[in-house]
Design a protein around this motif. Structure first.
Motif, mmCIF file in Angstrom:
data_model
loop_
_atom_site.group_PDB
_atom_site.id
_atom_site.type_symbol
_atom_site.label_atom_id
_atom_site.label_comp_id
_atom_site.label_asym_id
_atom_site.label_seq_id
_atom_site.Cartn_x
_atom_site.Cartn_y
_atom_site.Cartn_z
ATOM 1 N N ASP A 197 -9.921 69.495 77.688
ATOM 2 C CA ASP A 197 -8.886 68.770 76.963
ATOM 3 C C ASP A 197 -7.542 68.908 77.667
ATOM 4 O OD1 ASP A 197 -7.077 67.803 74.994
ATOM 5 O OD2 ASP A 197 -6.992 69.795 74.085
ATOM 6 N N LEU A 200 -12.673 65.031 71.543
ATOM 7 C CA LEU A 200 -14.072 64.971 71.115
ATOM 8 C C LEU A 200 -15.013 64.973 72.312
ATOM 9 C CD1 LEU A 200 -13.919 62.621 68.018
ATOM 10 C CD2 LEU A 200 -14.149 65.113 68.113
ATOM 11 N N GLY A 246 -15.207 68.355 73.534
ATOM 12 C CA GLY A 246 -16.079 69.141 72.675
ATOM 13 C C GLY A 246 -17.536 68.972 73.051
ATOM 14 N N TYR A 268 -5.314 66.216 67.038
ATOM 15 C CA TYR A 268 -5.696 66.722 65.714
ATOM 16 C C TYR A 268 -5.114 68.098 65.396
ATOM 17 C CZ TYR A 268 -9.433 63.547 67.165
ATOM 18 O OH TYR A 268 -10.143 62.506 67.683
ATOM 19 N N LYS A 316 -9.751 66.078 59.339
ATOM 20 C CA LYS A 316 -10.321 66.882 60.413
ATOM 21 C C LYS A 316 -11.358 67.865 59.873
ATOM 22 C CE LYS A 316 -7.669 70.144 62.018
ATOM 23 N NZ LYS A 316 -6.576 70.814 62.741
ATOM 24 N N LEU A 344 -14.474 66.042 58.917
ATOM 25 C CA LEU A 344 -15.225 65.646 60.101
ATOM 26 C C LEU A 344 -15.984 66.841 60.662
ATOM 27 C CD1 LEU A 344 -15.678 63.422 62.349
ATOM 28 C CD2 LEU A 344 -13.865 64.591 63.586
ATOM 29 N N VAL A 345 -15.264 67.957 60.793
ATOM 30 C CA VAL A 345 -15.849 69.162 61.371
ATOM 31 C C VAL A 345 -17.032 69.642 60.536
ATOM 32 C CG1 VAL A 345 -15.371 71.623 61.587
ATOM 33 C CG2 VAL A 345 -13.835 69.973 62.636
ATOM 34 N N LEU A 385 -19.982 67.262 60.874
ATOM 35 C CA LEU A 385 -20.619 67.445 62.179
ATOM 36 C C LEU A 385 -21.487 68.702 62.169
ATOM 37 C CD1 LEU A 385 -20.382 65.879 64.820
ATOM 38 C CD2 LEU A 385 -18.719 67.561 65.589
ATOM 39 N N LEU A 398 -15.427 73.896 67.035
ATOM 40 C CA LEU A 398 -15.030 73.425 65.709
ATOM 41 C C LEU A 398 -14.030 74.377 65.057
ATOM 42 C CD1 LEU A 398 -18.447 72.088 64.341
ATOM 43 C CD2 LEU A 398 -16.610 70.836 65.482
ATOM 44 N N MET A 458 -10.805 73.670 66.532
ATOM 45 C CA MET A 458 -10.241 72.436 65.978
ATOM 46 C C MET A 458 -9.522 72.718 64.669
ATOM 47 S SD MET A 458 -11.161 69.136 67.103
ATOM 48 C CE MET A 458 -12.003 68.188 65.843
#
Lengths: 461, 314, 330
Positions: free
Chosen positions: A223, A231, A234, A295, A311, A314-315, A318, A377, A380
């Motif tokens: 990143d 992403l 990741g 994020y 976020k 989403l995490v 996932l 994650l 994140m």
């Protein structure tokens, strides 16, 4: 054999270092770790950066620092009024306002020797604290100390969020439950990886936390270092983690298994590996807390009484999808069945024609990839530093043992229990002790049900 | 050990053996002078019933063999009797004293001492240290007296004398100072038996004493087991080698699928149709491939047991 | 670069209070791991309860230092019993996880700001050692052979090395006795020992208590040397003690002593070396490769590698006997 091992280890070390250097270049600088051999342990403990305040000869100074402990490392709080009173007669003997670095200095009038034995009270003007902040410990408003040495007398005042307005208990319970479940989902990824590796090889891996950190760091390198979208970074981090798992097994654990090294000896090797990797991470990525470029800050939205960020949703989603996929794969696919057979009984599996070493290799890839995903994650949601995984290692162990060592569902159930317990326990105990609470529960559970919640009692003797 | 004039102990063992003549050849048969009596001993692993013994008596002063196909529950039964495993149900006594629920060490102190299928010598202790560990009632084993040698020196010398005599008898005296881990498989078996004698047991329980022992040593080990009987001890042992069983045992008990299916003197048991069925299994007229599978499974199971022993050890 | 000076500094560290702390911790672990085969990963916890026991008795409750020492020791015994009762019947790695968890719980609790009134939070407790230093017979810097230590450090060293000698003698006497033989037997195979009529559980408990109490003395010395703070009792210290033990050789009376001196010598030397090599205008190692801050991490990198290599290639320690290694592949 030896040549191949060396080649593989050189390869993975090379990859590791290249990635970490990429990350370090972005991270910019490394914070000082103590150079005094007496504080060997300091590097492992998170701390607020302490400003060094020079002492003056023959004057006793009341010094201190205000820091906001909501961030890691802490941020200094400036512009807060401080007064120092003589504790015996209440007379104000000095005043100050905290500076940019959060520090204040109040020199006591008179020579040092005159002030020895005096008791002073340091008071904070709560009204001058920034909006939304209060002292973490409200009793800190007044802090009294007796002066027994010459030099600086130091006070610290941790500052945290303003809890007001008070929320009803049921609302807090739901909020904590949600927060707990979000954390559980990530914990479960790490726990499942640990449990799979333990199940097939019997290895109690104290370096598993470093595999979690690995994922977070590699994603950060892609990143911030390479500039890929978070992403994508990741996904790449999970792939590199898997490769790291393969290399680790091929270069280290497989040769040790071949030599017939005992499980206890291997456990101690994992401790060495943990210290080694953690120091390397710190070497290249520094001690600072990092956030991914995207994020990092997201506005939460409210679902009924609960605040969540997109976020976090989403995490969690996932993580749950991956957990379901992996457990299904373990239940249904050929490889999954082989894995469970090996976990059940390596000798029997081997006798039925399963290539045990290949299964173990796949498990290392999968387990490390899961750990890496968990790290990414976690990074994140809450940012990360070089000891992200080390800090949650014992929670991972707790989850795996609570659920039942080596059982697939046990790791997940255990994680949910640990994650939710940690958050809910803050209703009763101070949140700084929530990890301690979870570990205490672990010990109590081992007392009554050592095989864990889902584990079967094993045959002894 | 064949002496011209029988000693008192040998007399007793002869009497004990004669006592078996009138015993019925039936599972759970009553013995004239039982040292162990077990009733309704059940041990389950998950859904599998490993041991389900209705009634069993072991005659004092004789050599009793416990045989049965792989997975019959022999070792589990051994473990339960000696306190190394907890049964789901059952009671049993040793020398008239109820001992269910006792810990393994308490059982051993009463004089019921066992050896293990996978020999458990203490590798990084010397042979003589292995032996000395077997002696019971040592005051130097108490933390409060350990640091003061005068308190236990004499006892230690006596025990060493006894240990040396046993080492000599088991032809291990040349290995006295070697690490036990450096012994051969057969020597380990010898050491384990010798060490168990340091406890001065009444009943010696041997779990597959002949497994992994080379033929030369096997004969000497057989002689030693017989000599235990001449010394007045009771021997109860698990064995696969039928020649050994026929050679030394006075009585044979057969287990299959956790139950006792037959009892009697060696010749009678080996011609018992129930025993033959149990050994050959229900498949003995089926296709070859099934037998192959059984053989593989049996081999695997042995490996597993070995691995499990290893695991509980490591 | 002044190598001679660096060697001197490293030697001072090798015999200084830091080495004593780790040496005492390792002597305790030697009883646990070396002789009994118990995996205590929470030696830091034993050190912490002892160190905080005395500090809190003096600073918080205002009682005498000597009473504090007794309380500290009593607390280590209680901790050993608390940990041993649930876990000594279970598999070896369970003890490892329970002890490490307990040590972390202790560290969290003493470091909690809500309990600062008792344990001083992250700052810990200071200035409770007056009674100890009041007995200091030294009035100036002490040393010899080019090495020197402050009078306070030298007083700690006198008492500390005295304790090391005392405990080493005790271990020597214990381990040549039948009692020690039982412990070693348990290390090799506890079922075998059980089958010979020994109460394995009781022996393990005695071992856990004795090793824990010796660890408690490490906590006392740590408190005398650097005040009690949560960071001084982190899990790392346990692992350093393991490294020291494995370096000198487990199940050897003098293993921890040799290990501690060598360990601190190497660690301090590496530290001084990399520190010197990265400082100044024109450092030996270019700043791009290693900054001055990064230099301080090198010892951890080496430590981790050393622990792995030791366990893989020389589990019997650097002075170990090849004969032992030949017996079993572990």
């Amino acid at each position: 054999m030896r040549v191949r091992v060396t080649a593989v280890s050189a390869l993975f070390l090379g990859v590791l270092i290249a990635i970490l250097v990429g990350g370090a270049a972005q991270a910019g600088g490394v914070r000082a770790a103590s150079g005094n051999p007496a504080d060997l342990t300091e590097a492992a403990a998170p701390k607020c950066p302490r400003e060094k305040i020079a002492s003056k000869d023959d004057v006793i100074q009341i010094v201190g620092q205000l820091s906001d402990t909501r961030t890691d490392p802490c941020t200094p709080v400036s512009g807060v009024k401080i007064s120092v009173e003589d504790a015996e007669n209440g007379e104000v003997i000095g005043e100050a306002t905290t500076g940019e670095d959060g520090t204040f200095v109040v020199p006591l009038p008179g020579a040092a020797i005159d002030n020895l034995g005096r008791t002073v009270t340091v008071k904070i003007d709560e009204g001058s604290l920034p909006k939304g902040s209060v002292l973490t410990d409200p009793s800190d408003v007044e802090n009294t100390k007796r002066i027994v040495i010459e030099g600086n007398i130091s006070f610290t005042f941790p500052i945290g969020p303003d809890p007001s307005p008070p929320t009803p208990v049921w609302q807090r319970v739901i909020q904590l439950l949600v927060t707990g479940l979000i954390f559980s989902s990530m914990l479960a990824l790490g726990a499942l990886g640990l449990s799979m590796i333990f199940g097939t090889t019997g290895l109690t891996n104290f370096a598993h936390g470093e595999l979690v950190t690995f994922g977070a760091l590699v994603a950060f390198a892609f990143d911030a270092g390479v500039g890929l979208p978070v992403l994508v970074a990741g996904v790449l981090a999970v792939v590199v983690s898997g490769a790291f798992g393969y290399a680790q097994d091929a270069a280290l654990w497989r040769p040790l298994r071949r030599r017939g090294t005992g499980l206890i000896a291997m456990m101690i090797v994992t401790i060495g590996l943990s210290i080694f990797l953690r120091s390397l991470y710190q070497y290249f990525a520094g001690s600072d807390n990092h956030n991914y470029s995207q994020y990092a800050t997201v506005e939460p939205f409210s679902v009924g009484p609960v605040d969540v960020t997109p976020k976090e949703l989403l995490v969690t989603l996932l993580a749950v999808v991956v957990l379901v996929a992996v457990t299904q794969a373990l239940q249904r696919t050929r490889m999954g069945k082989a894995t469970r057979a090996v976990a059940d009984n390596p000798a029997l599996a081997s006798a039925s024609g399963i290539n045990v070493e290949r299964v173990i290799s796949v498990v290392w890839i999968g387990g490390t990839a899961l750990a890496g995903l968990s790290g990414f994650l976690l990074g994140m949601t809450q940012g990360f530093d070089f000891q992200l995984g080390f800090k949650i290692l014992l929670l991972i162990f707790a989850a795996v043992i609570l659920g039942g060592l080596g059982t697939i569902w046990g790791a997940i159930v255990g994680s949910v229990v640990v994650g939710v317990f940690i958050e809910l326990s803050t209703l009763v105990i101070p949140s700084e002790l929530k990890f301690a609470g979870a570990l205490a529960v672990l010990i109590v559970v081992m007392l009554f049900r050592p095989q864990g919640m889902l584990g079967r009692a094993e045959r002894v003797g | 050990m064949a002496a011209d004039t029988p000693t008192a102990a040998e007399d007793m063992s002869t009497v004990a053996r004669q006592g078996l003549v009138d015993v019925e050849h039936q599972p759970g048969a009553k013995k004239p002078d039982p040292i162990v009596v077990a009733d309704k001993v059940v041990r389950k692993f998950g859904g599998l019933t490993a041991v389900d013994v209705e009634h069993l008596e072991i005659q004092r002063g004789v050599i009793t063999a416990l045989i049965g196909p792989n997975g019959a529950g022999k070792t589990t039964f051994f473990n339960v009797l000696t306190g190394f495993d907890r049964p789901d149900d059952g009671k049993w006594s040793f020398g008239g004293k109820d001992i269910q629920g006792l810990s393994a060490y308490q059982v051993a102190r009463l004089g019921m001492v066992r050896t293990f299928q996978l020999t458990k010598v203490l590798s990084r202790l010397s042979v003589i240290e292995n032996m000395l560990l077997g002696a019971t009632g040592q005051s130097g084993e108490s933390i409060w007296q350990a640091m003061l040698r005068p308190l236990w020196g004499q006892q230690e010398r006596d025990n060493t004398e006894r240990a040396d005599a046993l080492l000599k008898r088991f032809q291990l005296d040349a290995k006295r100072e070697d690490f036990a881990g450096s012994l051969s498989g057969g020597q380990r078996k010898l050491l384990e038996v010798a060490r168990s004698l340091m406890v001065e047991p009444e009943l010696v329980m041997l779990d597959e004493p002949m497994a992994g022992v080379n033929p030369a040593l096997k004969q000497s080990l057989l002689g030693h087991v017989k000599s235990l009987r001449e010394d007045g001890m009771t021997v109860f042992f698990v064995e696969h080698d039928m020649d050994v069983v026929r050679d030394i045992s006075d009585w044979v008990i057969v287990m299959a699928q956790g139950r006792i299916i037959s009892e009697g003197p060696p010749e009678a048991v080996m011609s018992d149709q129930r025993v033959i069925d149990a050994y050959l299994g229900a498949h003995h007229d089926a296709a070859l491939s099934v037998e192959d599978e059984d053989a593989i499974l049996a081999a695997a199971r042995e490996e597993i047991e070995a691995a499990e022993e290893q695991e509980s050890h490591g | 670069m002044d190598i001679a000076n660096q060697l001197t500094l490293a030697l001072e560290q090798a015999f200084g209070p830091s080495a004593i702390i780790i040496c005492l911790a390792a002597i305790g672990l030697n009883v646990h791991f070396g002789y009994t085969g118990l995996l205590n990963f929470g030696q830091a916890g034993f050190m912490a309860v002892a160190g905080y026991g005395v500090a809190s008795i003096v600073s918080t409750w205002g009682f005498s230092f000597w009473l504090g020492l007794l309380v500290g020791l009593a607390l280590t015994v209680v901790l050993a019993l608390l940990l041993g009762i649930p876990t000594l019947r279970l598999r070896a790695d369970y003890l490892a996880i329970v002890t490490i968890a307990a040590a972390e719980i202790i560290r969290f609790v003493v470091g909690a700001s809500s309990l600062r009134g008792y344990f001083g939070g992250q700052d810990g407790l200071q200035q409770y050692t007056g009674s100890f230093f009041a007995l200091n017979p030294y009035s100036s810097q002490m040393g010899g052979l080019g090495l020197s230590w402050s009078k306070a450090d030298f007083w700690i060293m006198t008492v500390g090395w005295g304790l090391v000698v005392l405990f080493s003698l005790m271990i020597f006497l214990l381990m040549r006795s039948p009692w020690g033989r039982v412990l070693k037997g348990i290390r090799e195979d506890e079922d075998a020992v059980r089958s010979l009529g020994k109460n394995v559980y009781a022996y393990k408990m005695q071992s856990l208590v004795i090793g824990g109490v010796i660890g408690g003395f490490a906590g006392f010395v740590s408190g005398l040397y650097q005040s009690v703070q949560p960071t001084n009792f982190a899990t790392d210290i346990t692992f350093f003690a393991y490294t020291v033990l494995l370096l000198g050789g487990a199940a050897r009376v003098l293993g921890p002593l040799a290990g501690a001196v060598i360990f601190w010598f190497l660690i301090s030397f590496l530290d001084n070396f990399f520190s010197a090599a990265t400082s100044g205008d024109n450092p030996l190692i270019p700043t791009a490769l290693m900054s001055h801050q990064q230099a301080s991490l090198m010892r951890f990198v080496f430590l981790g590698v050393a622990l792995m290599l030791l366990m893989i290639y020389r589990p019997q320690g650097i002075f170990g006997d090849r004969r032992e290694l030949a017996i079993d592949g572990r």
